[in-house]
Structure formats: structure tokens, C-alpha cells
Scaffold this motif. Structure first.
Motif, PDB file in Angstrom:
ATOM      1  N   GLU A  14       0.841  -1.303   0.042  1.00 33.11           N
ATOM      2  CA  GLU A  14      -0.095   0.027   0.134  1.00 33.11           C
ATOM      3  C   GLU A  14       0.707   1.345  -0.036  1.00 33.11           C
ATOM      4  N   PHE A  15       1.969   1.247   0.560  1.00 32.85           N
ATOM      5  CA  PHE A  15       2.742   2.351   1.062  1.00 32.85           C
ATOM      6  C   PHE A  15       3.304   2.574  -0.427  1.00 32.85           C
ATOM      7  N   LEU A  16       3.970   1.485  -1.182  1.00 35.53           N
ATOM      8  CA  LEU A  16       4.509   1.981  -2.641  1.00 35.53           C
ATOM      9  C   LEU A  16       3.715   2.185  -3.525  1.00 35.53           C
ATOM     10  N   ALA A  17       2.332   1.750  -3.699  1.00 38.20           N
ATOM     11  CA  ALA A  17       1.337   2.192  -4.246  1.00 38.20           C
ATOM     12  C   ALA A  17       1.113   3.375  -4.163  1.00 38.20           C
ATOM     13  N   GLU A  18       1.027   3.981  -2.957  1.00 41.04           N
ATOM     14  CA  GLU A  18       0.788   5.332  -2.615  1.00 41.04           C
ATOM     15  C   GLU A  18       1.660   6.122  -3.091  1.00 41.04           C
ATOM     16  N   LEU A  19       3.061   5.779  -3.384  1.00 43.41           N
ATOM     17  CA  LEU A  19       4.009   6.702  -4.000  1.00 43.41           C
ATOM     18  C   LEU A  19       4.141   6.557  -5.440  1.00 43.41           C
ATOM     19  N   LEU A  24       4.741  -5.627  -7.325  1.00 41.84           N
ATOM     20  CA  LEU A  24       4.485  -6.739  -7.513  1.00 41.84           C
ATOM     21  C   LEU A  24       4.721  -7.501  -6.185  1.00 41.84           C
ATOM     22  N   CYS A  25       3.981  -7.826  -5.344  1.00 46.50           N
ATOM     23  CA  CYS A  25       4.536  -8.449  -4.039  1.00 46.50           C
ATOM     24  C   CYS A  25       4.297  -9.922  -3.876  1.00 46.50           C
ATOM     25  N   VAL A 137       2.618  10.934 -14.384  1.00 49.04           N
ATOM     26  CA  VAL A 137       3.985  11.422 -14.216  1.00 49.04           C
ATOM     27  C   VAL A 137       4.059  12.955 -14.274  1.00 49.04           C
ATOM     28  N   LEU A 138       5.079  13.351 -13.371  1.00 50.60           N
ATOM     29  CA  LEU A 138       5.769  14.650 -13.658  1.00 50.60           C
ATOM     30  C   LEU A 138       6.631  14.838 -14.201  1.00 50.60           C
ATOM     31  N   HIS A 139       7.131  15.609 -15.443  1.00 50.78           N
ATOM     32  CA  HIS A 139       8.336  15.794 -16.158  1.00 50.78           C
ATOM     33  C   HIS A 139       8.956  16.957 -15.412  1.00 50.78           C
ATOM     34  N   ALA A 140       9.848  16.827 -14.849  1.00 43.39           N
ATOM     35  CA  ALA A 140      10.667  17.888 -14.179  1.00 43.39           C
ATOM     36  C   ALA A 140      11.712  18.433 -15.332  1.00 43.39           C
ATOM     37  N   PRO A 141      12.109  19.701 -15.383  1.00 45.39           N
ATOM     38  CA  PRO A 141      12.895  20.238 -16.388  1.00 45.39           C
ATOM     39  C   PRO A 141      14.229  19.687 -16.320  1.00 45.39           C
ATOM     40  N   GLY A 142      14.718  18.767 -17.437  1.00 47.87           N
ATOM     41  CA  GLY A 142      16.244  18.412 -17.581  1.00 47.87           C
ATOM     42  C   GLY A 142      16.469  17.288 -16.594  1.00 47.87           C
ATOM     43  N   ALA A 143      15.179  16.699 -16.021  1.00 49.49           N
ATOM     44  CA  ALA A 143      15.582  15.467 -14.871  1.00 49.49           C
ATOM     45  C   ALA A 143      14.605  14.291 -15.320  1.00 49.49           C
ATOM     46  N   PRO A 144      14.786  13.308 -14.643  1.00 47.31           N
ATOM     47  CA  PRO A 144      14.241  12.131 -14.808  1.00 47.31           C
ATOM     48  C   PRO A 144      12.507  12.543 -14.295  1.00 47.31           C
ATOM     49  N   THR A 145      11.745  11.758 -14.858  1.00 40.38           N
ATOM     50  CA  THR A 145      10.091  11.930 -14.468  1.00 40.38           C
ATOM     51  C   THR A 145       9.963  11.265 -13.304  1.00 40.38           C
ATOM     52  N   VAL A 146       8.896  11.666 -12.769  1.00 46.75           N
ATOM     53  CA  VAL A 146       8.384  11.317 -11.398  1.00 46.75           C
ATOM     54  C   VAL A 146       7.274  10.719 -11.400  1.00 46.75           C
ATOM     55  N   PRO A 147       7.173   9.191 -11.226  1.00 48.65           N
ATOM     56  CA  PRO A 147       5.876   8.618 -10.995  1.00 48.65           C
ATOM     57  C   PRO A 147       4.977   9.120  -9.798  1.00 48.65           C
ATOM     58  N   LEU A 148       3.672   9.159 -10.016  1.00 46.11           N
ATOM     59  CA  LEU A 148       2.828   9.741  -8.881  1.00 46.11           C
ATOM     60  C   LEU A 148       1.594   8.876  -8.713  1.00 46.11           C
ATOM     61  N   SER A 149       1.032   9.116  -7.268  1.00 42.78           N
ATOM     62  CA  SER A 149      -0.051   8.454  -6.877  1.00 42.78           C
ATOM     63  C   SER A 149      -1.134   9.136  -7.192  1.00 42.78           C
ATOM     64  N   GLN A 150      -2.264   8.726  -7.133  1.00 41.34           N
ATOM     65  CA  GLN A 150      -3.506   9.427  -7.808  1.00 41.34           C
ATOM     66  C   GLN A 150      -3.735  10.706  -7.146  1.00 41.34           C
TER      67      GLN A 150
END
Length: 227
Positions: A14-19, A24-25, A137-150
Motif C-alpha cells: 500500500e505504501f509503495l502504491a501510494e508513492l 508486485l509483491c 507522471v511529472l516531467h521535471a525540467p532536464g531531469a528524470p520523470t516522477v511517477p505519482l500516486s492518484q
């Protein structure tokens, strides 16, 4: 994630999904070997004491097979000798189970950033920060993208659609579908703290959101919301 204790496994899932991860557990080495796909699974959180063997043997196998996976040991065995052994066998990080889960989140983010996981080209119109609601996902300028929770995607959409403006707590809480008068404001503060840590750990740069005293928050950089 490989963890045999049912309650902890569910909590971590649940914690990882929230992040924003899609975890896969599994609870046994056999299940891990059956379901692990090196083409899709790039991060692994592995316990050591398992009902059908040792997580150390699994780590050794993964490194012998040269699978490009980032490995974090998450174990109750947390003496210096245990840590050294795990790192020497091939783990990237070694955390004891008593550690705060925020440390696990930060370690996963740092490892994903080092392995350049989720690095994608930002959309063509991205002058700065771009939120893609479809893949969340959040695209940060010049950086890796960030996966997001709902929830994180909802909060960022609320802020980024009115970049440069002060957005009230009420507006954010109502966007989350909650009753503002019954809502515990500490929950929003905690979510914003976790979101800032997540963006920093994945992208290596700070989320441009400032707290507006006694009011709400403001996304102070140029932003786009897609989807």
C-alpha cells in the motif's frame, strides 16, 4: 517486493502504491522466480529470511545473471556484519526493518534516479514542469520523470493549472473529494511533505511549491497540465 510476513507485505504494498509505484509483491523465492521479469521489473526490495531459502542466494543469482535490477535489502538482520555481507554480495542498499518508511521511499527514489529509471523526453511544449495525468507522471525540467500516486496527481493538477497563484487549502481538499470542514489539515501537510521528498528523490531538484501562510500553496514555476 519479496516479503513473507503478510501484514508487513500488505503495508509495504500500500505504501509503495501510494508513492506511485506498481508493486508486485510475493512471499517466497519460488514466486519471485516465477513472476520476475527483468524487462519490466527494475527495482527489487528483498527480505532475507524466507520460508524457502535465503534472500542472499537470490541476490547472488540476480547479479550472476547480470539482470539490470536495483536491489534494496529490507531485513530484520541489520548488524554491521549483515549489512556488509549483503552489500558485498550485490545489494545496492541495505535497510533494517526498523527504519522509517520515508527512508525506504528516499532510497528507492535515489536508486531509480541513479539507474535513470523513468527518464523520458518531456512533451514538446514543456517549457518547464509538465504534469501528464494519463500515465500520472511529472516531467521535471532536464531531469528524470516522477511517477505519482492518484492523490499526488490531483494535488499537483490543482496547483499547476493555476501556476503563480495562491491556491487555498479548501480548494485542494475539495479537489481530493473530501469535506473541508471534517478534513484533518495535518493530512494535507503530510502529503505535501511526502510529495516534495518524492520529487526531490526521483528528479534531484526541488518541487517549486511554496507554502502560503494561513492560506494554502502556490506552484511558482511555469507549468503545463496534460490529459
Amino acid at each position: 517486493m519479496l516479503e513473507d510476513e503478510p501484514v508487513l507485505r500488505q503495508e509495504l504494498e500500500e505504501f509503495l502504491a501510494e508513492l506511485g509505484y506498481a508493486p508486485l509483491c510475493v512471499s517466497t523465492l519460488q514466486a519471485f522466480h516465477q513472476q520476475f521479469d527483468p524487462g519490466r521489473h527494475r527495482l527489487a526490495v528483498i527480505d532475507l529470511g524466507l520460508p524457502d531459502g535465503s534472500g542472499l542466494d537470490l541476490i547472488r543469482h540476480l547479479r550472476t545473471a547480470a539482470d539490470p535490477v536495483g536491489i534494496i535489502v529490507f531485513s530484520a538482520r541489520n548488524t554491521s556484519a549483515d549489512t556488509i555481507q549483503g552489500l558485498e554480495i550485490g545489494a545496492d542498499h541495505y535497510l533494517g526493518k526498523g527504519v522509517d518508511l520515508d527512508m525506504l521511499a528516499a532510497t528507492l527514489g535515489a536508486l531509480a534516479r541513479r539507474l535513470q529509471l523513468g527518464t523520458q523526453a518531456a512533451p514538446p511544449d514543456a517549457a518547464a514542469w509538465v504534469l501528464d495525468l494519463g500515465p500520472r507522471v511529472l516531467h521535471a525540467p532536464g531531469a528524470p520523470t516522477v511517477p505519482l500516486s492518484q492523490q499526488d496527481a490531483v494535488v499537483l493538477a490543482c496547483l499547476m493549472r493555476k501556476d503563480g497563484e495562491n491556491i487555498s487549502r479548501r480548494e485542494i481538499v475539495e479537489a481530493l473529494g473530501a469535506d473541508y470542514l471534517a478534513y484533518d489539515q495535518r493530512r494535507l501537510d503530510s502529503q505535501m511533505l511526502r510529495l516534495r521528498r518524492r520529487v526531490a528523490s526521483f528528479s534531484g531538484i526541488a518541487l517549486p511549491v511554496k507554502t502560503v501562510r494561513n492560506s494554502g500553496y502556490c506552484f511558482y514555476a511555469e507549468a503545463r497540465v496534460r490529459g
